[in-house]
Design an enzyme around this catalytic site. Structure first.
Site, PDB file in Angstrom:
ATOM      1  N   ASN A  12       0.856  -1.183   0.000  1.00  0.00           N
ATOM      2  CA  ASN A  12       0.000   0.000   0.000  1.00  0.00           C
ATOM      3  C   ASN A  12       0.898   1.240   0.000  1.00  0.00           C
ATOM      4  OD1 ASN A  12      -1.811   2.029   0.557  1.00  0.00           O
ATOM      5  ND2 ASN A  12      -2.501   1.207   2.521  1.00  0.00           N
ATOM      6  N   PHE A  13       0.772   2.068  -1.035  1.00  0.00           N
ATOM      7  CA  PHE A  13       1.638   3.253  -1.144  1.00  0.00           C
ATOM      8  C   PHE A  13       1.172   4.389  -0.226  1.00  0.00           C
ATOM      9  CE2 PHE A  13       3.382   2.479  -5.762  1.00  0.00           C
ATOM     10  CZ  PHE A  13       3.894   1.264  -5.348  1.00  0.00           C
ATOM     11  N   LYS A  14      -0.048   4.250   0.330  1.00  0.00           N
ATOM     12  CA  LYS A  14      -0.640   5.302   1.188  1.00  0.00           C
ATOM     13  C   LYS A  14      -0.460   6.666   0.507  1.00  0.00           C
ATOM     14  CE  LYS A  14      -0.477   2.541   5.315  1.00  0.00           C
ATOM     15  NZ  LYS A  14      -0.479   2.468   6.763  1.00  0.00           N
ATOM     16  N   HIS A  96      -9.883   0.674   4.885  1.00  0.00           N
ATOM     17  CA  HIS A  96      -8.573   0.728   5.537  1.00  0.00           C
ATOM     18  C   HIS A  96      -8.689   1.521   6.838  1.00  0.00           C
ATOM     19  CE1 HIS A  96      -4.379   1.691   6.353  1.00  0.00           C
ATOM     20  NE2 HIS A  96      -4.099   0.611   5.632  1.00  0.00           N
ATOM     21  N   GLU A 144      -5.631  -5.983  10.266  1.00  0.00           N
ATOM     22  CA  GLU A 144      -4.527  -5.082  10.632  1.00  0.00           C
ATOM     23  C   GLU A 144      -4.833  -4.369  11.944  1.00  0.00           C
ATOM     24  OE1 GLU A 144      -2.504  -3.583   6.598  1.00  0.00           O
ATOM     25  OE2 GLU A 144      -3.958  -2.185   7.418  1.00  0.00           O
ATOM     26  N   ALA A 205       3.067  -1.463   4.185  1.00  0.00           N
ATOM     27  CA  ALA A 205       3.369  -0.163   3.588  1.00  0.00           C
ATOM     28  C   ALA A 205       4.782   0.292   3.946  1.00  0.00           C
ATOM     29  CB  ALA A 205       2.325   0.861   4.037  1.00  0.00           C
ATOM     30  N   SER A 206       4.928   0.893   5.142  1.00  0.00           N
ATOM     31  CA  SER A 206       6.181   1.590   5.453  1.00  0.00           C
ATOM     32  C   SER A 206       7.427   0.718   5.381  1.00  0.00           C
ATOM     33  CB  SER A 206       6.072   2.250   6.830  1.00  0.00           C
ATOM     34  OG  SER A 206       5.672   1.314   7.809  1.00  0.00           O
TER      35      SER A 206
HETATM   36  O1  G3P Z   1      -2.152  -1.021   4.524  1.00  0.00           O
HETATM   37  C1  G3P Z   1      -0.996  -1.432   5.145  1.00  0.00           C
HETATM   38  C2  G3P Z   1      -0.822  -0.862   6.469  1.00  0.00           C
HETATM   39  O2  G3P Z   1      -1.820  -0.174   7.063  1.00  0.00           O
HETATM   40  C3  G3P Z   1       0.259  -1.359   7.317  1.00  0.00           C
HETATM   41  O3  G3P Z   1       1.149  -0.303   7.362  1.00  0.00           O
HETATM   42  O4  G3P Z   1       3.329   0.722   7.527  1.00  0.00           O
HETATM   43  O5  G3P Z   1       2.586  -0.918   9.250  1.00  0.00           O
HETATM   44  O6  G3P Z   1       3.157  -1.711   6.968  1.00  0.00           O
HETATM   45  P1  G3P Z   1       2.648  -0.582   7.807  1.00  0.00           P
END
Ligand code: G3P
Length: 226
Positions: A12-14, A96, A144, A205-206
């Protein structure tokens, strides 16, 4: 489900600067390269304004980050499912944690996706909400826990019992639904544990977008799927 295969890594590129505009295309190309090298399915979810160019430049699956529960018509500023499909998306994230929706609206979005042949990927914040979402019959659920998002503390290691609870509850309500997990996934090992717990992949994402070397991390994660 079009060219989506499992296990899957969804990036997810957010709205990260590192994954905006030309950088979105560059990161999607890295994901495509790793996917080609390993034969592991890697999908990306860029911002709406980057959907068309990303989808035009790579052959890996591209998801929208959100759609609104609307039909074509007079809805200024909304995101129409038909529009993301025309832009080249093969599915959409829905609900999300950073773009929460009401249950009734999630239901409409899942149905709109099904009508249009888009893959619905509904995000959930608890095992119980995962069960509720499963009743709406989406293609995929990504559990999540919000408190771990962006922390680098992987859900698969920090809350393994919550992941297995989500898997069990979804299985009870609707065994057809595929379950992923996400939040804090940053290493190949985190992906490996997520798969060992019984998920069919990860949403992240991150860990990749903000990595110094996204290729190496993504390659490590894809290798962990083999
Ligand atoms: O959509 C993926 C996300 O919400 C998780 O974020 O940065 O913890 O991988 P991250």
């Amino acid at each position: 489900m079009s060219n989506v295969r499992f296990p899957i890594i969804v990036v997810n590129f957010k709205t990260y600067r590192e994954a905006t505009g030309v950088k979105a295309v560059a990161l999607a190309r890295i994901a495509e390269k790793v996917s080609e090298e390993t034969n592991v399915c890697i999908a990306v979810a860029p911002q709406y304004s980057d959907l068309y160019r990303v989808a035009s430049e790579v052959s890996i699956p591209v998801f929208a980050q959100h759609i609104d529960p609307i039909e074509p018509g007079a809805y200024t500023g909304h995101i129409l499912a038909e529009s993301v499909k025309e832009a080249g998306a093969i599915g959409s994230l829905i609900n999300h944690s950073e773009r929460r929706m009401q249950l009734a609206d999630i239901d409409v979005c899942v149905k709109r996706c099904r009508t249009l042949g888009l893959i619905s990927l509904v995000c959930t914040n608890t095992p119980e909400v995962s069960a509720a979402a499963a009743a709406l019959n989406p293609d995929i659920i990504a559990y999540e826990p919000p408190e771990l998002i962006g922390t680098g503390i992987p859900v698969s290691k920090a809350k393994p019992e919550a992941v297995t609870d989500a898997l069990k509850l979804v299985e009870m309500v609707n065994p057809k639904v595929i379950v992923l997990c996400g939040a804090g996934i940053s290493r190949g090992e985190d992906v490996k544990v997520a798969l060992q717990l019984g998920t069919k992949g990860v949403l992240l994402a991150s860990g990749v977008v903000k990595a110094k070397d996204p290729y190496s991390i993504l390659r490590e994660m894809a290798d962990a799927c083999l």
